[in-house]
Each structure stands twice: as C-alpha cells, then as structure tokens.
Design a protein around this motif. Structure first.
Motif, short mmCIF file in Angstrom:
data_model
loop_
_atom_site.label_atom_id
_atom_site.label_comp_id
_atom_site.label_asym_id
_atom_site.label_seq_id
_atom_site.Cartn_x
_atom_site.Cartn_y
_atom_site.Cartn_z
N UNK A 30 0.86 -1.17 0.00
CA UNK A 30 0.00 0.00 0.00
C UNK A 30 0.90 1.23 0.00
N UNK A 31 0.42 2.34 -0.51
CA UNK A 31 1.25 3.54 -0.63
C UNK A 31 1.71 4.08 0.73
N UNK A 32 0.99 3.77 1.80
CA UNK A 32 1.34 4.28 3.13
C UNK A 32 2.27 3.36 3.91
N UNK A 33 2.61 2.20 3.37
CA UNK A 33 3.34 1.18 4.13
C UNK A 33 4.70 1.66 4.61
N UNK A 34 5.47 2.25 3.74
CA UNK A 34 6.81 2.71 4.13
C UNK A 34 6.73 3.78 5.19
N UNK A 35 5.74 4.66 5.09
CA UNK A 35 5.55 5.71 6.08
C UNK A 35 5.21 5.11 7.45
N UNK A 36 4.38 4.07 7.47
CA UNK A 36 4.02 3.41 8.73
C UNK A 36 5.27 2.78 9.35
N UNK A 37 6.04 2.06 8.55
CA UNK A 37 7.27 1.43 9.06
C UNK A 37 8.22 2.50 9.60
N UNK A 38 8.32 3.61 8.91
CA UNK A 38 9.19 4.70 9.34
C UNK A 38 8.74 5.30 10.66
N UNK A 39 7.45 5.52 10.82
CA UNK A 39 6.93 6.10 12.07
C UNK A 39 7.15 5.16 13.25
N UNK A 40 6.93 3.87 13.05
CA UNK A 40 7.14 2.91 14.14
C UNK A 40 8.61 2.90 14.55
N UNK A 41 9.50 2.83 13.56
CA UNK A 41 10.94 2.83 13.85
C UNK A 41 11.35 4.10 14.59
N UNK A 42 10.82 5.24 14.15
CA UNK A 42 11.16 6.51 14.79
C UNK A 42 10.68 6.55 16.24
N UNK A 43 9.46 6.07 16.49
CA UNK A 43 8.93 6.02 17.86
C UNK A 43 9.79 5.15 18.77
N UNK A 44 10.38 4.10 18.21
CA UNK A 44 11.19 3.17 18.99
C UNK A 44 12.68 3.54 19.01
N UNK A 45 13.04 4.64 18.33
CA UNK A 45 14.45 5.07 18.22
C UNK A 45 15.31 4.01 17.54
N UNK A 46 14.77 3.43 16.49
CA UNK A 46 15.48 2.42 15.71
C UNK A 46 15.67 2.97 14.30
N UNK A 47 16.89 2.96 13.77
CA UNK A 47 17.07 3.41 12.38
C UNK A 47 16.37 2.46 11.42
N UNK A 48 15.74 3.02 10.40
CA UNK A 48 15.06 2.23 9.37
C UNK A 48 15.83 2.34 8.06
N UNK A 49 16.12 1.19 7.47
CA UNK A 49 16.73 1.11 6.15
C UNK A 49 15.70 0.57 5.19
N UNK A 50 15.55 1.22 4.06
CA UNK A 50 14.62 0.74 3.03
C UNK A 50 15.46 0.21 1.88
#
Length: 127
Positions: free
Chosen positions: A53-73
């Motif tokens: 879905x078009x929002x999927x990457x944004x959701x993964x990014x927000x969760x990672x940011x809330x947890x202070x985990x770097x996200x690599x795409x």
C-alpha cells in the motif's frame, strides 16, 4: 516479552513489512534490547517490493522513529509486479519468489555491514 539474550549479537536486524505482526515484533524486540542495554545495535529493514500500500513505508518509518530504531529501506532488483509480468506467473506456495526478492535485497544490505554476529528477526502471523 521476548526471552532471548540479544547481548552476543553485534547487529539485531528486524525485517518489517509495516504490518501489525512486524509492528509487534519491533516493539517487543526494542523493549528487550533496551532492557539488555543493546538498543543501539537494533535496526529495522523494510524491503519495498512495489506491491505494498502507498502508506506502508511511512508506517514502518513512524514505528521505527517512535522506537528510536534506524530504518533502512531496500529495493529488490525487480518489483513484484514487474517480476510477475516477466515470469508470466503469480507467486504461490511452491514459487515464493516474492520472498526471495525481499531477502536478497536485505542480505545485500547486511553483508555490507561490519558486524561479526547478526540476528535477523521477522514477525510472522500465527496460522
């Protein structure tokens, strides 16, 4: 709670689809890593296959940011729609090329890191 000693691992890689199973896995692993003092070793990886879905990457990014985990795409060599068109067949239980497309891109990212001992954790729905 995750009953796993994360301290021996130089890198704790969480594969995330942005879905609820991945989200719970990220939260539980982050909690365990924080308690064990190794949160700085945790990363999240999202493989953008072109079939999300078009929002999927944004959701993964927000969760990672809330947890202070770097996200690599990472981006597989082929998007799933392009690969289906190329092969003229849809993935099924015998031909799970969508999984191999994702894991090969993730593997390429991890091999570029200088960690000695890596654990990769996936959130999978219970069937």
């Amino acid at each position: 709670m995750i009953d796993l000693d994360l301290t021996p691992y130089n890198l704790i890689a969480l594969s995330t689809s942005g879905g609820k199973d991945s989200e719970v896995t990220m939260i539980k692993v982050a909690e365990a890593a924080r308690k064990q003092g190794v949160l700085q070793r945790v990363i999240a990886i999202h493989s953008a296959t072109g079939a999300e879905w078009s929002c999927t990457e944004d959701i993964a990014s927000k969760i990672a940011k809330l947890l202070n985990i770097p996200l690599y795409v990472v981006h597989p060599k082929w998007t799933i729609p392009d690969y289906i068109e190329h092969r003229l067949r849809f993935p099924d239980m015998r031909r799970r090329f969508c999984t191999s497309l994702k894991t090969s891109a993730i593997d390429k990212l991890l091999r570029g890191r200088r960690a000695v001992l890596i654990i990769v954790i996936d959130g999978v729905a219970a069937g």
